[in-house]
Motif scaffolding. Structure first.
Motif, PDB file in Angstrom:
ATOM      1  N   GLY A  66       0.816  -1.213   0.000  1.00  9.90           N
ATOM      2  CA  GLY A  66       0.000   0.000   0.000  1.00  9.90           C
ATOM      3  C   GLY A  66       0.844   1.254   0.000  1.00  9.90           C
ATOM      4  N   LEU A  67       1.887   1.268   0.841  1.00 13.75           N
ATOM      5  CA  LEU A  67       2.782   2.422   0.882  1.00 13.75           C
ATOM      6  C   LEU A  67       3.480   2.597  -0.459  1.00 13.75           C
ATOM      7  N   SER A  68       3.893   1.496  -1.078  1.00 10.89           N
ATOM      8  CA  SER A  68       4.592   1.553  -2.358  1.00 10.89           C
ATOM      9  C   SER A  68       3.710   2.087  -3.471  1.00 10.89           C
ATOM     10  N   ALA A  69       2.394   1.956  -3.350  1.00  9.95           N
ATOM     11  CA  ALA A  69       1.468   2.503  -4.334  1.00  9.95           C
ATOM     12  C   ALA A  69       1.134   3.962  -4.041  1.00  9.95           C
ATOM     13  N   ASN A 142      -9.084  -1.540  -1.008  1.00 13.18           N
ATOM     14  CA  ASN A 142      -9.627  -2.700  -1.711  1.00 13.18           C
ATOM     15  C   ASN A 142      -8.556  -3.476  -2.463  1.00 13.18           C
ATOM     16  N   LEU A 143      -7.605  -2.747  -3.047  1.00 14.15           N
ATOM     17  CA  LEU A 143      -6.578  -3.390  -3.862  1.00 14.15           C
ATOM     18  C   LEU A 143      -5.672  -4.292  -3.037  1.00 14.15           C
ATOM     19  N   PHE A 144      -5.345  -3.855  -1.811  1.00  9.87           N
ATOM     20  CA  PHE A 144      -4.388  -4.596  -0.999  1.00  9.87           C
ATOM     21  C   PHE A 144      -5.010  -5.231   0.248  1.00  9.87           C
ATOM     22  N   GLY A 145      -6.320  -5.113   0.413  1.00  9.30           N
ATOM     23  CA  GLY A 145      -6.983  -5.727   1.552  1.00  9.30           C
ATOM     24  C   GLY A 145      -6.602  -5.079   2.873  1.00  9.30           C
ATOM     25  N   GLU A 191       3.267   7.855 -13.065  1.00 10.38           N
ATOM     26  CA  GLU A 191       1.996   7.356 -13.573  1.00 10.38           C
ATOM     27  C   GLU A 191       2.128   5.911 -14.060  1.00 10.38           C
ATOM     28  N   THR A 192       3.268   5.581 -14.670  1.00  9.89           N
ATOM     29  CA  THR A 192       3.483   4.217 -15.151  1.00  9.89           C
ATOM     30  C   THR A 192       3.523   3.232 -13.987  1.00  9.89           C
ATOM     31  N   ALA A 193       3.993   3.681 -12.824  1.00  8.90           N
ATOM     32  CA  ALA A 193       4.146   2.797 -11.670  1.00  8.90           C
ATOM     33  C   ALA A 193       2.833   2.488 -10.973  1.00  8.90           C
ATOM     34  N   LEU A 194       1.719   3.089 -11.423  1.00 10.32           N
ATOM     35  CA  LEU A 194       0.447   2.929 -10.721  1.00 10.32           C
ATOM     36  C   LEU A 194      -0.487   1.982 -11.456  1.00 10.32           C
ATOM     37  N   PRO A 195      -1.319   1.224 -10.704  1.00  9.86           N
ATOM     38  CA  PRO A 195      -2.392   0.460 -11.346  1.00  9.86           C
ATOM     39  C   PRO A 195      -3.458   1.408 -11.857  1.00  9.86           C
ATOM     40  N   ALA A 196      -4.270   0.928 -12.786  1.00 12.10           N
ATOM     41  CA  ALA A 196      -5.253   1.803 -13.441  1.00 12.10           C
ATOM     42  C   ALA A 196      -6.195   2.460 -12.444  1.00 12.10           C
ATOM     43  N   GLY A 197      -6.567   1.752 -11.390  1.00  9.41           N
ATOM     44  CA  GLY A 197      -7.511   2.308 -10.425  1.00  9.41           C
ATOM     45  C   GLY A 197      -7.020   3.553  -9.746  1.00  9.41           C
ATOM     46  N   LEU A 198      -5.697   3.704  -9.615  1.00  3.99           N
ATOM     47  CA  LEU A 198      -5.126   4.902  -9.006  1.00  3.99           C
ATOM     48  C   LEU A 198      -4.648   5.897 -10.060  1.00  3.99           C
TER      49      LEU A 198
END
Length: 387
Positions: A66-69, A142-145, A191-198
């Motif tokens: 989560g922190l890494s995102a 939600n992504l990381f529970g 931006e490349t380092a993020l999943p689409a939801g973020l």
């Protein structure tokens, strides 16, 4: 050098399926950094996940993911503000304030365990994300529970970590220009380092409209001037000589002087988002206004709240009362939630402006008394002093 940077980017790339930034132990403490995210993550100890899990009461692995995102999300928002031409001075003051007592990344263990204060800089996430902080928190949860409280703690922790990374690259006293240049040079990598939801929470920057060349405009203006002058001269000649009978030539009429309309001062209540400072019964009051249905604070409250800050600092024991209002239209339950959200956002902005969180109380307001057609005065948060 370029090959090594490329390798680091691949080693640290975000795994969108696993949902984490992968930082192999071999790169921890590496002297060559590809961007600020890697600078921060490589400065953290190998047991960061365990430390987060113990401090937050959540999964160590999920907490680290989560922190890494969150880190590239905030840096991407930071870069977006730089790209849009926003004034970075207020945000930069939070960063330099966090660096004034030493770089947080020089002692990350104390920061992870809560031994280092995050006052002020802990509100950096709310300043960067604004109204997107709620959706961002939900996506990370939600992504990381992760529990919602864990996500909020990670957002607070990310502030000093970002300041530490900026300090590692630019030193303890970065300038707005140097910070903006650094953020813009790395914007795509965040931006490349993020999943689409973020990733979609980092708003696109609108392109500036093309400027009209000054010389072309001036030439066009001059051409019309001579055309109008010629038409006026032809009209005068027809008046003098083109009529079939004699007539006295009337004296030229002096053109009436066109007076410029007086400038009307803006109304004291903004029609949308804005801040008004005033005084009531000898005490300063800050009023933050909102657009319809909005709760995000779009202004840096540090300048506007300076009078309130001075008063509170000079009156020991004084506290702030923050009350959120809404207009009377719409669903009552939704309006109550909106009022509370507005008050919470203003409190977070005040903490970011230097007020202590324990100095600020969220108080339920009285019913709104605004009766204007637009209800602009009802969509507000009032910050008053109480002793």
């Amino acid at each position: 050098m370029q090959a090594r940077l490329g390798n680091l980017q691949e080693e640290h790339a975000f795994d969108s399926q696993a949902g984490q930034v992968q930082v192999p132990p071999s790169t921890m403490g590496a002297s060559i950094m590809a961007n600020l995210v890697e600078t921060i993550l490589s400065s953290l100890p190998a047991n960061t996940g365990d430390a987060l899990g113990a401090a937050l009461g959540d999964s160590p692995d999920a907490s680290f993911k989560g922190l890494s995102a969150i880190l590239p999300l905030l840096l991407g928002s930071f870069a977006g503000k730089a790209a849009s031409g926003s004034d970075l001075s207020g945000l930069l003051s939070l960063v330099t304030g966090a660096l004034s007592g030493g770089n947080p990344l020089d002692n990350p263990a104390a920061l992870l365990s809560g031994g280092t204060s995050t006052a002020g800089i802990g509100g950096l996430a709310s300043q960067l994300l604004g109204s997107n902080i709620g959706p961002a928190s939900s996506v990370v949860s939600n992504l990381f529970g992760l529990k919602p409280g864990t996500v909020q703690s990670l957002l607070t922790l990310a502030g000093p970590l970002l300041a530490g990374g900026i300090g590692k690259v630019l030193g303890a006293t970065p300038t707005p220009a140097s910070l903006g240049k650094l953020l813009l040079s790395e914007k795509d990598s965040y931006e490349t380092a993020l999943p689409a939801g973020l990733r979609n929470l980092i708003g696109p920057v609108a392109a500036a409209p093309a400027a009209v060349p000054v010389e072309t405009a001036a030439a066009a203006s001059g051409w019309w001037k001579w055309l109008l002058l010629g038409l006026a001269l032809l009209g005068l000649l027809w008046w003098l000589f083109g009529r079939g009978h004699k007539e006295e030539v009337a004296a030229p009429v002096t053109p009436a002087v066109v007076e410029t309309a007086p400038v009307v001062e803006p109304a004291p209540v903004p029609t949308g988002a804005g801040v008004v400072s005033e005084e009531r019964e000898g005490r300063p009051v800050l009023v933050v206004f909102f657009d319809v249905g909005k709760s995000d604070v779009t202004n840096d409250l540090a300048p506007a709240s300076a009078t309130v800050k001075s008063y509170v600092d000079s009156h020991p024991g004084a506290k702030l009362s923050v009350s959120g209002y809404n207009d009377p239209t719409g669903d009552a339950a939704a309006n109550a939630a909106l009022s509370k959200s507005r008050a919470e956002q203003v409190k977070a902005a005040l903490v970011a402006a230097g007020f202590a969180a324990d100095q600020i109380d969220l108080d339920k307001p009285a019913a709104t008394t605004d009766t204007s057609d637009s209800y602009a005065a009802a969509r507000r948060v009032e910050v008053t002093v109480k002793e």
